[in-house]
Design a protein around this motif. Sequence first.
Motif, mmCIF file in Angstrom:
data_model
loop_
_atom_site.group_PDB
_atom_site.id
_atom_site.type_symbol
_atom_site.label_atom_id
_atom_site.label_comp_id
_atom_site.label_asym_id
_atom_site.label_seq_id
_atom_site.Cartn_x
_atom_site.Cartn_y
_atom_site.Cartn_z
ATOM 1 N N LEU A 79 53.429 41.420 55.508
ATOM 2 C CA LEU A 79 53.375 40.524 56.668
ATOM 3 C C LEU A 79 54.725 39.846 56.880
ATOM 4 N N ASP A 80 55.371 39.450 55.790
ATOM 5 C CA ASP A 80 56.714 38.867 55.907
ATOM 6 C C ASP A 80 57.689 39.866 56.513
ATOM 7 N N ARG A 81 57.598 41.133 56.077
ATOM 8 C CA ARG A 81 58.492 42.155 56.634
ATOM 9 C C ARG A 81 58.204 42.385 58.114
ATOM 10 N N LEU A 82 56.927 42.353 58.472
ATOM 11 C CA LEU A 82 56.572 42.526 59.881
ATOM 12 C C LEU A 82 57.165 41.417 60.727
ATOM 13 N N VAL A 83 57.069 40.186 60.252
ATOM 14 C CA VAL A 83 57.629 39.056 60.996
ATOM 15 C C VAL A 83 59.130 39.233 61.167
ATOM 16 N N GLU A 84 59.803 39.674 60.085
ATOM 17 C CA GLU A 84 61.250 39.899 60.176
ATOM 18 C C GLU A 84 61.564 41.031 61.152
ATOM 19 N N ASN A 85 60.757 42.100 61.114
ATOM 20 C CA ASN A 85 60.962 43.208 62.050
ATOM 21 C C ASN A 85 60.813 42.745 63.493
ATOM 22 N N LEU A 86 59.800 41.945 63.751
ATOM 23 C CA LEU A 86 59.580 41.432 65.100
ATOM 24 C C LEU A 86 60.719 40.516 65.529
ATOM 25 N N ARG A 87 61.256 39.792 64.573
ATOM 26 C CA ARG A 87 62.344 38.862 64.892
ATOM 27 C C ARG A 87 63.607 39.611 65.319
ATOM 28 N N VAL A 88 63.896 40.717 64.606
ATOM 29 C CA VAL A 88 65.127 41.451 64.907
ATOM 30 C C VAL A 88 64.896 42.565 65.919
ATOM 31 N N GLY A 89 63.641 42.779 66.293
ATOM 32 C CA GLY A 89 63.348 43.741 67.353
ATOM 33 C C GLY A 89 63.293 45.181 66.914
ATOM 34 N N ARG A 90 63.066 45.442 65.619
ATOM 35 C CA ARG A 90 62.925 46.818 65.169
ATOM 36 C C ARG A 90 62.051 46.846 63.913
ATOM 37 N N SER A 91 61.581 48.013 63.596
ATOM 38 C CA SER A 91 60.735 48.165 62.418
ATOM 39 C C SER A 91 61.567 48.641 61.233
ATOM 40 N N ARG A 92 61.364 48.010 60.093
ATOM 41 C CA ARG A 92 62.027 48.452 58.869
ATOM 42 C C ARG A 92 61.021 49.062 57.898
ATOM 43 N N HIS A 93 59.879 49.453 58.433
ATOM 44 C CA HIS A 93 58.829 50.010 57.574
ATOM 45 C C HIS A 93 58.119 51.122 58.331
ATOM 46 N N LEU A 94 57.981 52.266 57.680
ATOM 47 C CA LEU A 94 57.296 53.400 58.295
ATOM 48 C C LEU A 94 56.362 53.998 57.253
ATOM 49 N N VAL A 95 55.136 54.275 57.678
ATOM 50 C CA VAL A 95 54.124 54.782 56.750
ATOM 51 C C VAL A 95 53.802 56.227 57.109
ATOM 52 N N LEU A 96 53.984 57.127 56.138
ATOM 53 C CA LEU A 96 53.699 58.543 56.318
ATOM 54 C C LEU A 96 52.601 58.961 55.347
ATOM 55 N N ALA A 97 51.793 59.892 55.775
ATOM 56 C CA ALA A 97 50.812 60.525 54.885
ATOM 57 C C ALA A 97 50.955 62.029 55.038
ATOM 58 N N SER A 98 50.744 62.756 53.953
ATOM 59 C CA SER A 98 50.979 64.189 53.999
ATOM 60 C C SER A 98 50.236 64.873 52.868
ATOM 61 N N PHE A 99 49.962 66.167 53.027
ATOM 62 C CA PHE A 99 49.511 66.960 51.893
ATOM 63 C C PHE A 99 50.723 67.286 51.025
ATOM 64 N N SER A 100 50.474 67.677 49.786
ATOM 65 C CA SER A 100 51.534 67.673 48.781
ATOM 66 C C SER A 100 52.676 68.639 49.068
ATOM 67 N N SER A 101 52.383 69.858 49.533
ATOM 68 C CA SER A 101 53.474 70.813 49.727
ATOM 69 C C SER A 101 54.395 70.386 50.866
#
Length: 298
Positions: A79-101
Motif C-alpha cells: 500500500l505504501d508503494r502504491l501511494v508512492e506510485n500514485l504520487r509520482v504518476g507511474r507504477s513501480r510494481h508489476l505482478v506476473l503469473a506464468s506456468f513454469s516453462s
Amino acid sequence: MLNPHRLRVLQSVIAAGSIQGAARSLHYSPATVSQHMSSLAQETRLKLFERTGRGLTATAAALSLAQASTSVLQNLDELDRLVENLRVGRSRHLVLASFSSAAKEWLPQVVAALRAKEPDLTVQISLNEPYTEKSGHPVDIDIRNESPLEPEKHFPGCQRHLLRDEDFAVVLPAQHSLAKAETVEVHELSDQMWVDHDIQDSPNGRMIRTACQAAGFVPQFAARLDDHNAALSLVAAGLGITVLPHLALRDLPRGTVARPLRNPTVQRRIVAHVRQDRAGEELVVEALKVLRLQAQQS
C-alpha cells in the motif's frame, strides 16, 4: 487498531532471539525496543514474553501474532508503494503469473526489458499451476496454456492475447527403440510405460489423454508427479517415456531424446490475460511486446 511498527519490532525480537539483538538490528536502544514490546502487550492484552534465566522466551501467543502479522505487514508495504506510485504518476510494481516453462524461458527477457525502462521497478512473479480461478492478489499479466479442443478462457476485467500455438513431443531414453525414428505416432506409445508430469488435471494433461484416447489406449504409468523437470529425470533413468511441449524441452537431460508426435498432433495454445485497467500502461504494453517476441522466436 494495532500499531504496525510494534508488530515489526516483535518480529525482529523473535528473529533475533533477544531484546538486545533486535536493538542492534533495528538501530534502536534496548530500552526503546522494550518499550515497544510493553506497549504492544498492553494493546493486545497478551503475555508476549516469559523470563527464562537471564533472557526472554516468546510465548505461543507472541509467535502466533508475529506469524499472522507477516501478510498484513506485506500488504501495508504494498500500500505504501502504491501511494508512492500514485504520487509520482507511474507504477513501480508489476505482478506476473506464468506456468513454469514460460517463466524460465521468457520472463527473464521480459523483466530485463521492463527494468531497462524503469530501474526502480519490482516485478513479482508467481507460478499459476495448478490452475485455480483468479482470486486474491491481482495479477497484471497471467500467462496460461489452453487446449485448442476446449472453449477459450476469458476472465472478467482482462484482455485475452494469443501468444502462440505449440506442438508437443515425446521424450524417450536415448537407447529406446523409437529413438531412431524421425517422428513417433501416438499409437506406438500404447505399450510403453509412461511418466506422468501432470497430476493436477491441467490443460496439458487433458490434451495428452485426449490424444491417447484418439489412438485407442489409456497410458500405463510407472510414475506420476507434478513437475516436468523431475519427469524428465525419470525418463533419463529409463523408467518410461513422457510427452511435453517444446518449450519445456530446452534442456533435455543427458541420455534422452525428443521426437515429434503425429497422428494425432498434440498442440497447446499459449495466451496472456492482461488486466484491463492496466492494459494501456507503458510497462504492461512493453511486457506484452517482449512476450510476443519471445513466443515468435521460441
